[in-house]
Write an enzyme that holds these catalytic residues in place. Structure first.
Site: not given
Lengths: 584, 247
Positions: A121, A235, A237, A247, A250, A290, A358, A393
């Site tokens: 990730f 954030q 994304h 979305l 990722e 991100r 996001h 994050r």
């Protein structure tokens, strides 16, 4: 207690029934079966936004991984704004929480030999993200919801909307809430209240967030006297579908997808994120964090290297080389969403994507156990800011955060509730006042002049213009002025619907008032942070400034409704602030 | 393509309306717009008093099921353009009491759900210190399909048996029971079958398969019910042959 508006009393009341709320409920039931715990949520628990999380949940499990590496990835990902004691507790407890979900039936994806599988990730140096194909949040939420049905001691108030916390002398004693089906307004007393209402993406026009993500818990806590922490940290994304904002996980990049500009060029190599490789390299290129990926997109737009679409500029996500078999096995929902909403098949076509709001790193200020400065008030999940996420994050840290800190907050709230005394008589008057306010301002049939949709749209436009991926002082000041006007106008909001039964116009009016408070905190906090760190990038202060701003910002509400920003030191344990390095 | 399309929406306000009535709205007909986008256009621009549930707008939260031109569908995944030139009839889901406009009361389902014990039941619990229960990808595949239910209630709306006999436990609940029965980590089949062989259990189903056709997530509740009937039949034969209890 049968005092007028107070119709029920519980030991612990959870506001919100998503990942954090349900985990807390189960933790309380398992800690002390004699405690009376209730979950009040404006939607049925399995509708909560946890359901939309796709890619996975991080927890150290593989033999070649270590807790320190997960901690370092999280802290460097946060641009050193995370509290390191909280991060250490988090990485320590995450694997056990994920394992607990396995024991409760979560259908985690597996290796051929039957052991848990993990995937890569963004921003993570090791493969440590547990996943259930690309419906991880859906499966986690349903597992928690179904498990929670086992505990008779958990009372549920499904489709009740909380409008206010009842507070006396710095202690929280319950809530006032509307039963949406009947329209009745009642007070529910509780010794402890845990806010688990998720995030607030709907303050922006373009977001992955669901319609319900209106920051209700943030506003409830803020108005009751709990400060909101690091609210400027929003954030984006990097990969949302244009128009809908849906979305695209990722995990597409973790499985080997490329991000390309209009020339088919893997542009991330131009932004200090490493060099392209045919197969994914951890903490590099498409597996960078991100914030950096979303910022790179803005620069691609400036260079004229993006593609125009009816919904603004886009880049493309290329999954074609992964093949149908892998996509079907590991990314089935991505294919389903692309086919349905873009009418394209990622097996053979490029997916148009652009950055999309996001997640809120900020939230109700809590300690490492989810306790806020107000006695009897706790918060967990996206609503809370512990903080493990700092200014950015990492993907797949939010789901385990719901579990770890949901369970922690639940246990501590249970402990508090088992010794706390019952509510004082004065909250009956408070409850009456709140009911009177709702009746007078929103349900009297006296038509207001301001339409909810207009207020919401202007707030969203204002936030996009003033608190985007890049911000600056003058734009935020201007935005704050507009929000100030909207705060005046929302007092004259019109609820034309005279019915008490499932009045969604009433709910929307209350939500827009909540969002305005949250939006104001974002800008006030953002104006104070005169530096660029993580998700908060200021064109007028382009560098990180540890000397002045290695600190949390707490927004308090003054008695007159204005905001006051104070500082709180960041806890550093073992990882002194350093340079964030990706791909090198 | 014309510029607008008409939504013929079922309205019902319990305080004033003895029965539901139709109200027509013309909404922009755009290629990207779903029925839900059309309803939100009405809510935001034309008539703020219209009530309906929605949340994720990506087909996973299960909130926005309605009856569209007579068919139970998720409105966030159903496009206006597929119904051009219209009009499109939008009504609440069938087989549930209507609370208001397009909002139905699903309390019955919520009350029934715990009766099938949708959680892992074990005789012997593994300690967390012992790690995970092993489960091969093949074992996962055995129940995966039945774990995909989003509780959207389209199958209950489509089910003629539930329409006639609201005591029937219904398709999604049986699918969920089967999801846990088929999970290699679970040992609770015996407990679940006790309830599912009762009159309100699987025997009410006449296997018309409407539930499976309505399911937006390919869960196939009809298959779950069929499997349960066979399981229940076997259990009762065994109980007859081996009255002292057989496993």
């Amino acid at each position: 207690m049968s005092d007028g508006p107070i119709t029920a009393t519980h030991d612990v009341l959870l506001v919100g029934g998503g990942g954090a709320g349900l985990r807390a409920a189960i933790a309380i039931a398992e800690t002390n079966a004699r405690l009376d715990v209730a979950v009040v949520s404006k939607v049925y628990p399995m509708r909560s936004h946890t359901v939309s999380a796709e890619g996975g949940a991080a927890g150290v499990f593989a033999a070649d991984d270590s807790l320190d590496e997960h901690a370092y990835d999280t802290i460097s990902g946060s641009d050193w704004l995370a509290d390191q004691d909280a991060v250490e507790a988090f990485v320590q407890e995450a694997p056990r929480e994920l394992l607990q979900l396995e024991h409760w039936g979560c259908p985690w994806s597996r290796q051929p030999d039957g052991h848990i599988a993990v995937r890569a990730f963004g921003g993570m140096k090791k493969m440590r993200t547990w996943f259930a194909a690309d419906k991880t949040g859906f499966h986690m939420l349903h597992t928690l919801f179904q498990r929670s049905l086992k505990y008779d001691e958990v009372t549920r108030y499904d489709e009740w909307f909380v409008t206010r916390l009842l507070v006396d002398d710095g202690r929280v004693h319950g809530v006032v809430a509307i039963d949406l089906i009947s329209g009745r307004i009642e007070a529910i007393a509780a010794k402890a209240v845990v806010l688990c209402t998720g995030g607030c993406g709907k303050v922006f026009p373009f977001t992955t967030n669901a319609n319900i993500n209106t920051g209700d818990g943030l506003a409830l806590g803020y108005r009751a006297g709990a400060p909101l922490k690091d609210m400027e940290m929003v954030q984006y994304h990097p990969t949302g579908l244009p128009f809908t904002g849906i979305l695209i996980t990722e995990a597409t990049r973790a499985e080997g997808g490329y991000l390309v500009n209009k020339d088919g060029y893997r542009y991330l190599q131009d932004y200090d994120l490493g060099q392209p490789s045919p197969t994914p390299v951890l903490r590099s290129m498409e597996l960078g964090p991100r914030d950096r990926l979303s910022q790179a997109f803005v620069h691609e737009v400036e260079k004229g290297r993006t593609t125009d679409s009816p919904y603004g500029p886009v880049v493309h996500l290329d999954l074609r080389h992964l093949g149908e078999k892998l996509i079907e096995a590991k990314l089935p929902m991505v294919r389903e969403l692309c086919l349905q909403y873009e009418r394209i098949d990622p097996v053979t076509e490029l997916i148009p994507v652009r950055p999309v709001v996001h997640y809120m790193m900020g939230g109700v200020h809590t300690d490492i156990d989810g306790a806020t400065p107000l006695a009897g008030l706790y918060a967990a999940g996206e609503t809370a800011c512990v903080s493990i996420n700092g200014s950015n994050r990492l993907g797949s840290n939010s789901l385990p955060e719901c579990l770890v800190f949901g369970a922690r907050a639940g246990r501590v709230a249970a402990e508090y509730a088992s010794t706390a005394s019952g509510p004082p008589a004065v909250i009956v008057d408070q409850a009456r006042d709140e009911i009177r306010r709702l009746e007078r301002d929103l349900l009297s049939g006296e038509p207001g002049t301001e339409r909810v949709a207009d207020l919401r749209e202007q707030m969203q436009t204002t936030m996009e213009e003033s608190a985007g991926i890049y911000r600056n002082g003058p734009a935020m000041t201007k935005g704050a002025d507009v929000l100030g006007e909207l705060q005046q106008r929302v007092r004259r909001v019109r609820v034309a619907d005279p019915s008490r039964a499932f009045n969604t116009e009433l709910v929307a009016a209350l939500e827009v008032a909540n969002m305005l408070d949250v939006a104001e905190c974002m800008l006030q906090s953002g104006l104070q942070r005169e530096e660029s760190r993580g998700a908060h990038q200021r064109t007028d202060f382009p560098a990180r400034d540890d000397e002045r701003f290695l600190t949390h910002l707490l927004v308090h509400r003054n008695a007159d409704g204005t905001a006051r920003v104070e500082r709180l030191p960041v806890t550093i344990t073992r990882w002194p602030p350093g340079e964030r390095k990706y791909g090198r | 393509m014309p510029d607008t399309i008409r939504l013929r929406v079922s309205r019902y306000r319990p305080e004033t309306d003895p029965t539901p009535h139709w109200q027509d709205y013309d909404v922009p007909l755009r290629r990207d717009w779903t029925i839900l986008d059309g309803l939100n256009h009405i809510k935001n621009q034309l008539d703020t008093t219209l009530s309906f549930r929605w949340s994720c707008r990506m087909g996973i939260c299960g909130s926005c099921g309605m009856t569209v031109d007579g068919e139970p569908l998720l409105t966030c995944g159903t496009f206006l353009s597929d119904y051009a030139p219209g009009p499109i009839r939008v009504e609440p889901l069938n087989n549930f009491p209507v609370i208001r406009d397009l909002v139905v009361d699903i309390t019955d389902f919520i009350t029934k759900l715990p009766r099938v014990k949708p959680w892992i039941i074990r005789d012997d619990e593994l300690s967390l210190d012992d790690g995970e229960y092993l489960q091969t990808p093949e074992q996962l595949d055995a129940y995966k399909q039945f774990s995909m239910c989003i509780n959207c209630m389209l199958c209950y709306s489509a089910c003629p048996v539930y329409g006639l006999d609201p005591c029937f436990i219904g398709p999604a609940a049986v699918a969920l029971a089967e999801r846990y029965d088929l999970d290699s980590r679970d040992q609770g089949t015996k407990e679940r079958i006790e309830f599912l062989v009762e009159p309100d259990g699987v025997y009410g189903c006449t296997l018309v398969g409407e539930c499976t056709r309505a399911c937006p997530k390919q869960v196939d509740p009809a298959a779950a019910i069929q499997r349960y009937k066979i399981k229940a039949a076997k259990a009762s034969v065994l109980a007859f042959l081996l009255p002292r209890g057989a496993r």
